[in-house]
Design a protein around this motif. Sequence first.
Motif, PDB file in Angstrom:
ATOM      1  N   ASP A 191      71.018  39.824 121.769  1.00 41.03           N
ATOM      2  CA  ASP A 191      70.257  41.038 122.028  1.00 41.03           C
ATOM      3  C   ASP A 191      69.518  41.004 123.362  1.00 41.03           C
ATOM      4  O   ASP A 191      68.590  41.778 123.585  1.00 41.03           O
ATOM      5  CB  ASP A 191      69.234  41.267 120.899  1.00 41.03           C
ATOM      6  N   THR A 208      70.091  42.115 126.245  1.00 37.28           N
ATOM      7  CA  THR A 208      70.085  43.341 127.059  1.00 37.28           C
ATOM      8  C   THR A 208      69.309  44.482 126.411  1.00 37.28           C
ATOM      9  O   THR A 208      69.150  45.539 127.036  1.00 37.28           O
ATOM     10  CB  THR A 208      71.523  43.830 127.323  1.00 37.28           C
ATOM     11  N   ARG A 209      68.833  44.302 125.205  1.00 42.30           N
ATOM     12  CA  ARG A 209      68.120  45.402 124.532  1.00 42.30           C
ATOM     13  C   ARG A 209      66.720  45.557 125.118  1.00 42.30           C
ATOM     14  O   ARG A 209      65.863  44.701 124.937  1.00 42.30           O
ATOM     15  CB  ARG A 209      68.053  45.152 123.019  1.00 42.30           C
ATOM     16  N   GLU A 257      74.332  51.322 122.887  1.00 44.05           N
ATOM     17  CA  GLU A 257      74.090  50.490 121.707  1.00 44.05           C
ATOM     18  C   GLU A 257      73.557  49.110 122.067  1.00 44.05           C
ATOM     19  O   GLU A 257      72.684  48.571 121.390  1.00 44.05           O
ATOM     20  CB  GLU A 257      75.378  50.363 120.876  1.00 44.05           C
ATOM     21  N   SER A 258      74.076  48.520 123.135  1.00 45.55           N
ATOM     22  CA  SER A 258      73.654  47.165 123.511  1.00 45.55           C
ATOM     23  C   SER A 258      72.318  47.154 124.242  1.00 45.55           C
ATOM     24  O   SER A 258      71.787  46.080 124.542  1.00 45.55           O
ATOM     25  CB  SER A 258      74.723  46.519 124.404  1.00 45.55           C
TER      26      SER A 258
END
Length: 521
Positions: free
Chosen positions: A47, A49-50, A306-307
């Motif tokens: 996660d 890149t979130r 989404e990412s």
Amino acid sequence: MTEFRFRKNAEIGKLEAETDSFLNDCFYETDVYRGIINFDDSSSNPDFTRRIIVGRTGSGKTALLKHIIQSDKIKVHEKVEAENTIFEHIVNNIFISKLIERKIDLRVFYKSLWLHILLVNIIQQLHRSTYESFFDKVRALIPYSKRSYNAQLANDYLDEYKGKFFSDEIIEEITNKIQGDLESKLGIDALLASVSGTLSSESTKKIQRETSSYVSRELLRKQKELIKVLKEEFSNERQVRIVISIDDLDKSWLSASEIRYDFINALLEAFKELLDIRSVKVLISIRTDIIMGIYRNSLRQEEKDESLIYAVSWNKQEIKALIDKRINFLVKNQYESSKEVSIDDVFAFNVNGVSASDFILERTMLRPRDAISFINLCLAECDGKVELDENMVLEAEEKFYSQRKNALVKEWVTIYPHIKDYLDAISFLKGVSFYIDNISEKEKEDISNYLLSKNNDYENDEEHNERALDIESLVKVWFTVGVIGFVKKDNLVIYSSFHKPELDITDLAKEFRIHPLFFRR
């Protein structure tokens, strides 16, 4: 029966994270929090890149950001004020306003402005020395052959705006530069005459083409090379953990603007350019309805985000755990007690035949602010002499309903201007559960008559008239804003969420249930 007698001014925290003295001691660490403070970009942190924190009003986005920046794992924090840094200049600049009025697409320009502001903040933290020494270091890289970046282009960008690169006046400087260059390229008289009058199709295309070309050539291309330089020469993720946050994208100054979605979408595009600077995380807090508006306007594709997105949501157990922490903190401070205390200890009675804690939690929309507000309203019924009881909770519930309804109206009014009437219309349904096909003609007629009679202005609102006459359209709105859900099984009702924001055609035959707070019979 509970043994606690609370003073009238007792509370378990403030509703705004900025003034909530309970936050640090009672913070509930979620997976979202743990993911964001983890700067490890290896396979152990999928996660990484979130960075976009999405949630409904009251879901704890600001509290999350506040606690993140106070973490001992974050070395540096900077907050970007979107209104003061960029937005105010855009809406007040005559040249830009005229282009907007003539439907010139300026999204790529907004992106370049966002990138500059973010770069300024990053440079100030990665290079904690004089601005002049930063310029000198980049200039010194030019003679060396580097395949990963073009130091000459990065230096050209710095030189172009060197006098005001780190100044509050830089946005105006960039705007004046593009205005001057476009006027020179297109001809001053032709450009100003076109922008101030009616644009022909050919003039529009010409201005659009030259504007986009200029921004791509003179701003974005050079900014991207500067980003590569920062990544290779200035970033050391082992030593520095930098967070730059943006958390004022739901304020009224933005909601009233016709460019709000383009403006925010440009930010979402800009920050992605910075993902490779491993020691820096640009965190963007944004309300669910706002990002839904961006998707509805076809500005970006949901699946491609989404990412990048952390969707903030809570289940009943998590909300209860959060409230237990706060109640325990309040009791320990008030009574100097060493005993661990939970909501079930304080509300040790039934309300309408169910435990008080279940009654309270079921009437929140599973957001921290809701739960804190409801408990505070219950405590406000106390006077220091009597214990909490069923009547106090029921009185508090009436006040909580009014607050929650007003909050929903405020949250959704920019998308559904008549949302208050849609919420009121649900009262014409006789039962807490319903199928669309089983809603009686009398109920449909009452709803339609109510909505059509509320305001004469509705006569010209085709979308509203459709909802007034089409119960399916109205049910879709009720679901999206969260006042109804569909029954998955007896003890599971699915309400709207970021990943399921709307009903589709396969849902319309399902059984729906009105949220306990909004079934007022």
